[in-house]
Scaffold this motif. Structure first.
Motif, PDB file in Angstrom:
ATOM      1  N   ASP A  67       0.823  -1.218   0.000  1.00 37.23           N
ATOM      2  CA  ASP A  67       0.000   0.000   0.000  1.00 37.23           C
ATOM      3  C   ASP A  67       0.855   1.265   0.000  1.00 37.23           C
ATOM      4  O   ASP A  67       0.387   2.325  -0.438  1.00 37.23           O
ATOM      5  N   PRO A  70       2.199   2.264  -3.943  1.00 29.87           N
ATOM      6  CA  PRO A  70       1.189   2.948  -4.774  1.00 29.87           C
ATOM      7  C   PRO A  70       0.858   4.342  -4.254  1.00 29.87           C
ATOM      8  O   PRO A  70       0.602   5.258  -5.047  1.00 29.87           O
ATOM      9  N   GLY A  71       0.884   4.531  -2.914  1.00 22.83           N
ATOM     10  CA  GLY A  71       0.630   5.864  -2.364  1.00 22.83           C
ATOM     11  C   GLY A  71       1.720   6.843  -2.758  1.00 22.83           C
ATOM     12  O   GLY A  71       1.444   8.010  -3.049  1.00 22.83           O
ATOM     13  N   GLU A  73       3.610   6.641  -5.500  1.00 20.28           N
ATOM     14  CA  GLU A  73       3.442   6.920  -6.927  1.00 20.28           C
ATOM     15  C   GLU A  73       2.318   7.922  -7.162  1.00 20.28           C
ATOM     16  O   GLU A  73       2.416   8.800  -8.030  1.00 20.28           O
ATOM     17  N   ARG A  74       1.252   7.816  -6.394  1.00 17.69           N
ATOM     18  CA  ARG A  74       0.125   8.737  -6.550  1.00 17.69           C
ATOM     19  C   ARG A  74       0.530  10.161  -6.204  1.00 17.69           C
ATOM     20  O   ARG A  74       0.209  11.110  -6.937  1.00 17.69           O
ATOM     21  N   GLU A  75       1.256  10.340  -5.109  1.00 20.30           N
ATOM     22  CA  GLU A  75       1.678  11.685  -4.713  1.00 20.30           C
ATOM     23  C   GLU A  75       2.711  12.252  -5.687  1.00 20.30           C
ATOM     24  O   GLU A  75       2.728  13.461  -5.952  1.00 20.30           O
ATOM     25  N   ARG A  77       2.867  11.612  -8.885  1.00 18.44           N
ATOM     26  CA  ARG A  77       2.141  12.041 -10.090  1.00 18.44           C
ATOM     27  C   ARG A  77       1.495  13.401  -9.853  1.00 18.44           C
ATOM     28  O   ARG A  77       1.486  14.259 -10.737  1.00 18.44           O
ATOM     29  N   ARG A  78       0.942  13.598  -8.658  1.00 15.64           N
ATOM     30  CA  ARG A  78       0.321  14.888  -8.359  1.00 15.64           C
ATOM     31  C   ARG A  78       1.366  16.001  -8.328  1.00 15.64           C
ATOM     32  O   ARG A  78       1.091  17.135  -8.745  1.00 15.64           O
ATOM     33  N   ARG A  80       4.096  15.917 -10.090  1.00 14.46           N
ATOM     34  CA  ARG A  80       4.750  15.885 -11.403  1.00 14.46           C
ATOM     35  C   ARG A  80       6.253  15.632 -11.257  1.00 14.46           C
ATOM     36  O   ARG A  80       7.081  16.339 -11.807  1.00 14.46           O
ATOM     37  N   TYR A 110       2.744  18.420  -1.192  1.00 13.85           N
ATOM     38  CA  TYR A 110       1.880  17.300  -1.589  1.00 13.85           C
ATOM     39  C   TYR A 110       2.051  16.123  -0.616  1.00 13.85           C
ATOM     40  O   TYR A 110       1.092  15.421  -0.294  1.00 13.85           O
ATOM     41  N   SER A 114      -0.456  14.438   2.876  1.00 11.68           N
ATOM     42  CA  SER A 114      -0.843  13.039   2.788  1.00 11.68           C
ATOM     43  C   SER A 114      -1.029  12.438   4.179  1.00 11.68           C
ATOM     44  O   SER A 114      -0.343  12.799   5.137  1.00 11.68           O
TER      45      SER A 114
END
Length: 362
Positions: A67, A70-71, A73-75, A77-78, A80, A110, A114
Motif C-alpha cells: 500500500d 502505490p501511495g 506513486e500517486r503523490e 504524479r500529483r 509531477r 503534496y 498526505s
C-alpha cells in the motif's frame, strides 16, 4: 506436633490443587494487564485511525509495503515528479528524483498533506535537476486488528478487562458487605425480626433486575458507579440467605453460648464469632459471584445499558463484535476468548476454595 488451624489447612490443600493455582495466576496476570496494559500500549483505546478501519489482525505493520508504494506513486504524479526505484527501510522511504527542469521545493506540500507520509525532506544536487526525496511512513502494529471505527482491538480488550474485573469485584464487594451484615443480623436475632427481614428479601427477589437497572439509569444516567451499584444491590440477596443459614447453625454452638454467658454483646458475638466462622462458604460464593457480576455487566452492555462509548467493557466489545462478525470475526473472537478465560479461571478457583475449605476434608 503443632496443630494447624482450618485456614492453614485450607491453604495447604489449595496449593495442591493445580487448576486453582493456575487460575489464580491467570487472574492476577489479567488484572495486571487490565491495570497497566492500556498505559503501555502504543495505541490509546479511544484513538480512531480512520485509514485503518476494520483491518485484520497481523504481525506485519500497517500500512503494508503493497500500500505504501502505490501511495508514493500517486503523490509523485500529483507533484509531477519522476524518480527511480523507491527504497523502504523500516519506516523511512526514499527515492531518487530526476527532472528536466529545476525541482521546486514546494512539491513537499503534496507529501505533507498526505495521511500516509510525514516529515518529507528534499536534498537537491547542484543545479536542482536531481535529488533525493525522503520521508517517514507512520506504520502501526495492530496485533488483534481494529474495530469498525479504526480503534486498536488489543488496547480496547485490555481496557475492557479492567472495566469488567473492576465492576465484578466492586459489585461482589458491595454484595458481600450487605449480604453478610444483613444475613448475620437476621439469623442471630431470629424470631419476628428474622421473619420480617426475610420477607423483605423475598419482596426484593420478585423485582425484575433489568427493570431496577433501567430505573437507576433513567434517574442517574449511565456511569460505572451506577452499574456496579445496580448489580451489587441485587446480588446481595443470595449472600444474605447463605449467611443467615450459617448463622442459625453457629449460634447454637458451644463457643457462642459461652460468649453469651460471659456477657459478650450481640455486636461482639457477631463480629468475633459468627461472621469469621461463616466466611468459608461466603468466600466460595464470592468467587462464583464475581463471574456472575461480570456476566450481568456483559448482558447490560450487550443490551446497550452498560458503559458508554468510548469507554468499553468485554460485554460491549462482544456486542460490537456480534454485529460485525460476518465481515470481521476477530472483533468477536478476541473479547469472547478473554471473557471465557476469566470465567473459567474464576470457576476453577471457586471449586478449589470449596474443596480446601470443606471441614470434612481435614
Amino acid at each position: 506436633m503443632t496443630s494447624r488451624s482450618l485456614w492453614q489447612d485450607a491453604w495447604l490443600r489449595l496449593r495442591k490443587n493445580r487448576a486453582a493455582v493456575v487460575s489464580a495466576f491467570v487472574l492476577v496476570f489479567l488484572g495486571l494487564v487490565g491495570i497497566f496494559g492500556p498505559m503501555l500500549s502504543p495505541h490509546p483505546y479511544d484513538r480512531i485511525y480512520q485509514q485503518y478501519v476494520r483491518v485484520a489482525p497481523s504481525l506485519e505493520a500497517y500500512p503494508r509495503a503493497d500500500d505504501i508504494l502505490p501511495g508514493l506513486e500517486r503523490e509523485m504524479r500529483r507533484a509531477r515528479l519522476t524518480g527511480g526505484e523507491p527504497e523502504l527501510s523500516g519506516s523511512t522511504l526514499s527515492v531518487d528524483l530526476t527532472s528536466d527542469e529545476p525541482i521546486d521545493e514546494r512539491v513537499l506540500r503534496y507529501f505533507q498533506r498526505s495521511d500516509l507520509f510525514y516529515a518529507p525532506k528534499l536534498e537537491l544536487a547542484e543545479g536542482g535537476l536531481t535529488g533525493t526525496l525522503s520521508m517517514n511512513v507512520e506504520r502501526s502494529y495492530f496485533l488483534l486488528g481494529t474495530d469498525n471505527l479504526g480503534r486498536d482491538m488489543l488496547s480496547r480488550i485490555m481496557i475492557g478487562v479492567r472495566i469488567s474485573l473492576a465492576i465484578g469485584l466492586l459489585a461482589s464487594a458491595m454484595a458481600l458487605v450487605l449480604g453478610v451484615a444483613y444475613g448475620a443480623i437476621s439469623g442471630y436475632l431470629g424470631g419476628r425480626v428474622d421473619s420480617v427481614m426475610m420477607r423483605i428479601v423475598d419482596i426484593l427477589y420478585s423485582l425484575p433486575f433489568i427493570f431496577f437497572v433501567i430505573l437507576l439509569l433513567v434517574f442517574f444516567g449511565r456511569s460505572l458507579v451506577i452499574i456496579f451499584i445496580a448489580i451489587g444491590a441485587t446480588e446481595w440477596l443470595d449472600m444474605a440467605r447463605i449467611v443467615r443459614g450459617q448463622t442459625l447453625s453457629l449460634k447454637r454452638r458451644e463457643f457462642v453460648q459461652a460468649a453469651e454467658a460471659l456477657g459478650a454483646t450481640q455486636t461482639g458475638i457477631l463480629r468475633r464469632h459468627i461472621i469469621p466462622n461463616a466466611l468459608g462458604p461466603v468466600i466460595v460464593f464470592v468467587t462464583l459471584l464475581v463471574p456472575k457480576a461480570i456476566l450481568l455487566e456483559s448482558l447490560l452492555s450487550f443490551l446497550g445499558l452498560g458503559v458508554a462509548d468510548p469507554m468499553t467493557s468485554l460485554g460491549l466489545l462482544i456486542s460490537e463484535g456480534a454485529a460485525n462478525m460476518r465481515g470481521a470475526t476477530w472483533q468477536l473472537i478476541g473479547p469472547a476468548a478473554v471473557l471465557t478465560v476469566i470465567l473459567f479461571a474464576l470457576n476453577f478457583l471457586g471449586d478449589g476454595l470449596r474443596d480446601s475449605l470443606d471441614p470434612k476434608e481435614r
